[in-house]
Motif scaffolding. Structure first.
Motif, PDB file in Angstrom:
ATOM      1  N   GLU A 171       0.830   3.963  -3.047  1.00 34.39           N
ATOM      2  CA  GLU A 171       0.416   5.469  -2.834  1.00 34.39           C
ATOM      3  C   GLU A 171       1.616   6.290  -3.093  1.00 34.39           C
ATOM      4  N   ASP A 172       2.687   5.814  -2.925  1.00 41.68           N
ATOM      5  CA  ASP A 172       3.921   6.612  -3.347  1.00 41.68           C
ATOM      6  C   ASP A 172       3.952   6.902  -4.886  1.00 41.68           C
ATOM      7  N   ALA A 182      -5.372   0.415  -7.878  1.00 40.60           N
ATOM      8  CA  ALA A 182      -4.107   0.743  -7.744  1.00 40.60           C
ATOM      9  C   ALA A 182      -3.209  -0.177  -8.655  1.00 40.60           C
ATOM     10  N   SER A 187      -6.669  -0.807  -2.959  1.00 43.17           N
ATOM     11  CA  SER A 187      -7.497  -0.252  -3.916  1.00 43.17           C
ATOM     12  C   SER A 187      -7.662  -1.065  -5.110  1.00 43.17           C
ATOM     13  N   SER A 217       0.778  -1.295  -0.174  1.00 43.12           N
ATOM     14  CA  SER A 217       0.238   0.024   0.007  1.00 43.12           C
ATOM     15  C   SER A 217       0.746   1.432  -0.080  1.00 43.12           C
ATOM     16  N   SER A 218       1.812   1.446   0.832  1.00 44.55           N
ATOM     17  CA  SER A 218       2.767   2.290   0.746  1.00 44.55           C
ATOM     18  C   SER A 218       3.596   2.538  -0.404  1.00 44.55           C
ATOM     19  N   GLU A 253       1.156   6.652  -6.902  1.00 43.96           N
ATOM     20  CA  GLU A 253       0.168   7.440  -7.026  1.00 43.96           C
ATOM     21  C   GLU A 253       0.309   8.782  -6.830  1.00 43.96           C
ATOM     22  N   ASP A 254       0.870   9.060  -5.878  1.00 45.88           N
ATOM     23  CA  ASP A 254       1.182  10.577  -5.751  1.00 45.88           C
ATOM     24  C   ASP A 254       2.269  11.266  -7.032  1.00 45.88           C
TER      25      ASP A 254
END
Length: 299
Positions: free
Chosen positions: A26-27, A77, A74, A22-23, A29-30
């Protein structure tokens, strides 16, 4: 978007792996990237979290699937870039049809640059990564899905043949794995393009190359010795091979962007941008003045 479809209890070590996934997701996705499962796997390998093996890859895929089903990761993702449904556009508001119509008008920036450029990547899974810099610079791009078919090689040759008639330079940017077939594909592309284009096309292999392997140290794989091209590869590079997927997507973006930028005359590019913006303004008025246009047409 997270949605749970099953209830599942994970072991502590599996929960930790899911949190790390997840981390990482998310990185990226940013940064505006979405990952394939293969790219996520290589991020785990590069961080020393799991070993580089087919067993580890399959285990990670199973864990990620369970985590998505349980609502922990997600559904948007992870991308499957080889599959997707095609559907029809539906728009029942006439004025909305003209919203953004100005962006349908586009000048040929590269004709004014007097150079024609395309970018090819070996794998379908990396097409989305290639798309970003190519769309930024309006460069045609393609995922070859391995060796190019005869049909696509012929179509490519026709494009280059046409482009070479009125451009001073024709360039093909190529990216592929560093393995027996991946290295050979650059040679094959050159031969196919030469055969069908009847033009001087410069092919630039910008990744994956040995200097990048030495600098970025992507995790190695055993070279596939059953590949008919393995003998020559082993003589040149040894028994290890490396996948392009193992590079950071942002790094691939930068490599492609830098190569394209090296071909651009910035002054001519800026002039073309100004001309396009002025001509788009006229089309923007169609949307802004739709009520007046509709009333006039109905009269």
């Amino acid at each position: 978007m997270k949605e749970a479809y099953i209830s599942k209890a994970f072991r502590p070590e599996t929960e930790e792996l899911i949190q790390r996934a997840s981390s990482i997701i998310e990185d990226y996705e940013d940064q505006g990237f979405s990952l394939t499962l293969r790219q996520l796997y290589y991020q785990f390998v590069a961080r020393g979290i799991i070993e580089n093996s087919e067993r580890s890859y399959k285990r990670l895929g199973s864990i990620i699937t369970d985590a998505r089903m349980a609502g922990l990761i997600s559904w948007t993702a992870i991308e499957d870039r080889g599959r997707g449904v095609s559907s029809w556009l539906v728009e029942e508001d006439e004025q909305e049809v003209f919203k953004g119509i100005e962006y349908s008008f586009a000048l040929d920036f590269w004709e004014r640059q007097n150079v024609y450029v395309e970018a090819w990547v070996e794998k379908e899974a990396l097409k989305g990564v290639l798309q970003r810099p190519c769309e930024r610079w309006r460069v045609p791009y393609m995922a070859c899905k391995g060796y190019l078919s005869a049909s696509e090689a012929w179509r490519s040759g026709l494009r280059y043949r046409t482009a070479s008639r009125d451009r001073a330079k024709v360039v093909l940017i190529h990216l592929g794995d560093h393995d027996p077939s991946g290295i050979d594909m650059t040679r094959d592309n050159q031969e196919r393009v030469d055969q069908f284009s009847w033009a001087e096309v410069e092919i630039r292999r910008i990744a994956l190359n040995m200097n990048q392997i030495e600098e970025y140290r992507p995790p190695p794989n055993p070279a596939k010795l059953t590949d008919s091209r393995a003998s020559d590869y082993v003589n040149r590079f040894g028994y290890q091979s490396w996948e392009l997927d193992a590079l950071e997507p942002s790094l691939i973006d930068r490599l492609v962007d830098k190569e394209i930028r090296s071909l651009v005359d910035p002054d001519v590019w800026a002039q073309t941008q100004d001309e396009e913006a002025q001509r788009r303004e006229v089309l923007r008025d169609v949307y802004d003045r739709w009520d007046d246009i509709a009333e006039f047409l109905a009269a």
